[in-house]
Design a protein around this motif. Sequence first.
Motif, PDB file in Angstrom:
ATOM      1  N   ALA A 218      81.393   9.594  40.464  1.00 32.43           N
ATOM      2  CA  ALA A 218      81.094   8.259  39.927  1.00 32.43           C
ATOM      3  C   ALA A 218      81.984   7.848  38.773  1.00 32.43           C
ATOM      4  O   ALA A 218      81.990   6.674  38.397  1.00 32.43           O
ATOM      5  CB  ALA A 218      79.624   8.203  39.480  1.00 32.43           C
ATOM      6  N   GLY A 219      82.748   8.764  38.189  1.00 30.83           N
ATOM      7  CA  GLY A 219      83.609   8.369  37.095  1.00 30.83           C
ATOM      8  C   GLY A 219      83.995   9.534  36.205  1.00 30.83           C
ATOM      9  O   GLY A 219      83.793  10.710  36.542  1.00 30.83           O
ATOM     10  N   ILE A 220      84.560   9.195  35.043  1.00 37.84           N
ATOM     11  CA  ILE A 220      85.005  10.186  34.066  1.00 37.84           C
ATOM     12  C   ILE A 220      83.877  10.407  33.055  1.00 37.84           C
ATOM     13  O   ILE A 220      83.300   9.451  32.532  1.00 37.84           O
ATOM     14  CB  ILE A 220      86.285   9.714  33.352  1.00 37.84           C
ATOM     15  CG1 ILE A 220      87.433   9.580  34.371  1.00 37.84           C
ATOM     16  CG2 ILE A 220      86.677  10.686  32.241  1.00 37.84           C
ATOM     17  CD1 ILE A 220      88.712   8.998  33.790  1.00 37.84           C
ATOM     18  N   VAL A 221      83.592  11.667  32.786  1.00 37.21           N
ATOM     19  CA  VAL A 221      82.491  12.014  31.891  1.00 37.21           C
ATOM     20  C   VAL A 221      83.046  12.619  30.605  1.00 37.21           C
ATOM     21  O   VAL A 221      84.092  13.280  30.604  1.00 37.21           O
ATOM     22  CB  VAL A 221      81.517  12.993  32.583  1.00 37.21           C
ATOM     23  CG1 VAL A 221      82.146  14.371  32.755  1.00 37.21           C
ATOM     24  CG2 VAL A 221      80.205  13.089  31.832  1.00 37.21           C
ATOM     25  N   LEU A 222      82.352  12.380  29.508  1.00 40.95           N
ATOM     26  CA  LEU A 222      82.667  12.995  28.217  1.00 40.95           C
ATOM     27  C   LEU A 222      81.444  13.826  27.826  1.00 40.95           C
ATOM     28  O   LEU A 222      80.431  13.287  27.405  1.00 40.95           O
ATOM     29  CB  LEU A 222      82.948  11.919  27.161  1.00 40.95           C
ATOM     30  CG  LEU A 222      83.196  12.407  25.719  1.00 40.95           C
ATOM     31  CD1 LEU A 222      84.433  13.302  25.653  1.00 40.95           C
ATOM     32  CD2 LEU A 222      83.347  11.224  24.770  1.00 40.95           C
ATOM     33  N   GLN A 223      81.563  15.138  28.035  1.00 40.18           N
ATOM     34  CA  GLN A 223      80.429  16.025  27.799  1.00 40.18           C
ATOM     35  C   GLN A 223      80.896  17.340  27.161  1.00 40.18           C
ATOM     36  O   GLN A 223      82.089  17.662  27.177  1.00 40.18           O
ATOM     37  CB  GLN A 223      79.704  16.307  29.111  1.00 40.18           C
ATOM     38  CG  GLN A 223      78.748  15.203  29.547  1.00 40.18           C
ATOM     39  CD  GLN A 223      77.540  15.113  28.633  1.00 40.18           C
ATOM     40  OE1 GLN A 223      76.662  15.962  28.635  1.00 40.18           O
ATOM     41  NE2 GLN A 223      77.492  14.065  27.814  1.00 40.18           N
ATOM     42  N   PRO A 224      79.963  18.110  26.606  1.00 39.57           N
ATOM     43  CA  PRO A 224      80.341  19.363  25.940  1.00 39.57           C
ATOM     44  C   PRO A 224      81.081  20.323  26.866  1.00 39.57           C
ATOM     45  O   PRO A 224      80.730  20.493  28.035  1.00 39.57           O
ATOM     46  CB  PRO A 224      78.992  19.940  25.500  1.00 39.57           C
ATOM     47  CG  PRO A 224      78.113  18.744  25.326  1.00 39.57           C
ATOM     48  CD  PRO A 224      78.535  17.799  26.411  1.00 39.57           C
ATOM     49  N   GLU A 225      82.106  20.937  26.319  1.00 44.08           N
ATOM     50  CA  GLU A 225      82.928  21.881  27.079  1.00 44.08           C
ATOM     51  C   GLU A 225      82.083  23.013  27.655  1.00 44.08           C
ATOM     52  O   GLU A 225      82.294  23.449  28.786  1.00 44.08           O
ATOM     53  CB  GLU A 225      84.012  22.448  26.158  1.00 44.08           C
ATOM     54  CG  GLU A 225      85.024  23.328  26.829  1.00 44.08           C
ATOM     55  CD  GLU A 225      86.153  23.708  25.897  1.00 44.08           C
ATOM     56  OE1 GLU A 225      87.229  24.082  26.410  1.00 44.08           O
ATOM     57  OE2 GLU A 225      85.968  23.651  24.654  1.00 44.08           O
ATOM     58  N   LEU A 226      81.104  23.480  26.899  1.00 43.33           N
ATOM     59  CA  LEU A 226      80.235  24.549  27.375  1.00 43.33           C
ATOM     60  C   LEU A 226      79.499  24.158  28.657  1.00 43.33           C
ATOM     61  O   LEU A 226      79.302  24.980  29.553  1.00 43.33           O
ATOM     62  CB  LEU A 226      79.210  24.916  26.293  1.00 43.33           C
ATOM     63  CG  LEU A 226      79.685  25.808  25.145  1.00 43.33           C
ATOM     64  CD1 LEU A 226      78.619  25.863  24.058  1.00 43.33           C
ATOM     65  CD2 LEU A 226      80.017  27.212  25.638  1.00 43.33           C
ATOM     66  N   LEU A 227      79.098  22.894  28.738  1.00 43.51           N
ATOM     67  CA  LEU A 227      78.327  22.435  29.883  1.00 43.51           C
ATOM     68  C   LEU A 227      79.192  22.224  31.117  1.00 43.51           C
ATOM     69  O   LEU A 227      78.690  22.271  32.243  1.00 43.51           O
ATOM     70  CB  LEU A 227      77.594  21.130  29.550  1.00 43.51           C
ATOM     71  CG  LEU A 227      76.211  21.269  28.901  1.00 43.51           C
ATOM     72  CD1 LEU A 227      76.296  22.030  27.591  1.00 43.51           C
ATOM     73  CD2 LEU A 227      75.585  19.907  28.664  1.00 43.51           C
ATOM     74  N   LEU A 228      80.495  21.980  30.922  1.00 45.31           N
ATOM     75  CA  LEU A 228      81.383  21.684  32.050  1.00 45.31           C
ATOM     76  C   LEU A 228      82.288  22.850  32.429  1.00 45.31           C
ATOM     77  O   LEU A 228      82.989  22.784  33.442  1.00 45.31           O
ATOM     78  CB  LEU A 228      82.259  20.466  31.703  1.00 45.31           C
ATOM     79  CG  LEU A 228      81.532  19.168  31.325  1.00 45.31           C
ATOM     80  CD1 LEU A 228      82.551  18.068  31.047  1.00 45.31           C
ATOM     81  CD2 LEU A 228      80.571  18.738  32.421  1.00 45.31           C
TER      82      LEU A 228
END
Length: 294
Positions: free
Chosen positions: A235-245
């Motif tokens: 659905a798009g580009i996400v900005l999330q914590p590195e640990l979670l990704l």
Amino acid sequence: MDKLAGMAMFVRVIDNGSFAAAAETAQVSPAMVAKHIKTIEIRLGAKLIHRTTRRHQLTEVGQLYYERCKRALSEVALAEASASELQSAPRGRLRLVAPVSFGTQILVPALIDYQNAYPDVSIELSLDNNVHDLVGEGFELGIHIGPLSDDSLVARPLTPYRRILAASPDYLARHGRPVSPEALTNHLCLGHSYWRMQDRWHLVGPGGELRDVLISGKFSTNQGAALRMAALSGAGIVLQPELLLAADIAEGRLEQVLPDWSYKPVPMSLVYAPNRRPTAMLRTVIDFLVERFS
């Protein structure tokens, strides 16, 4: 006579109000109690107690000695209890609180690993993004993201919370890969509806350069786990914590976008109330989590 035994008997006399009462609770004769006190007075060269037919009254020296004896005996008891605790296996119920996304995706697997190592520990995890009163609400531990405002807590630093950009291979194949922060304006960006400025991402470059980027998209939610699922669905580009990704990127489900740019990292800490006698459970879980996330 043993000094500690004499100190304990002296405290017992004062706490019970008389030699006779102290003798009864200690299951010794009044003469033995008197012998303890006399030995201390001879050693110190000072009178500790004024004895009358009705009551016993501490001298000035006796009052000071009583207070110091209480403190010393308490430290001895603490030392012995702590030594015993160190040899015992962790057991009991652990209550801790953590932010929702980090707790759900990262902390839970770690806690299960800890529990597998120490099966006599039960865990009650509360997930909440609000700041909590650990002591007042009965939590032994908390994960705190951001600067600490309560200096009464012990804080063990963990890996800073760094948010990165990522998207699915399918999305990048369809929309192309942005080559600069400004190019994000032309992409579908997945928004977090709790962020104060939902139309902007504040990015930091490799040299500390700051870039305020206008973003837009067609999907937003108040949960990081839902944003991750949206990104996995293309659905798009996400900005999330590195640990979670990290696992998704390592296994190819997501690809990092603009790897030299990230949201400004914020500190993350394991916090707990000062405790002069940490239990085996608390001591081992603190060591485990610090090692896991540092």
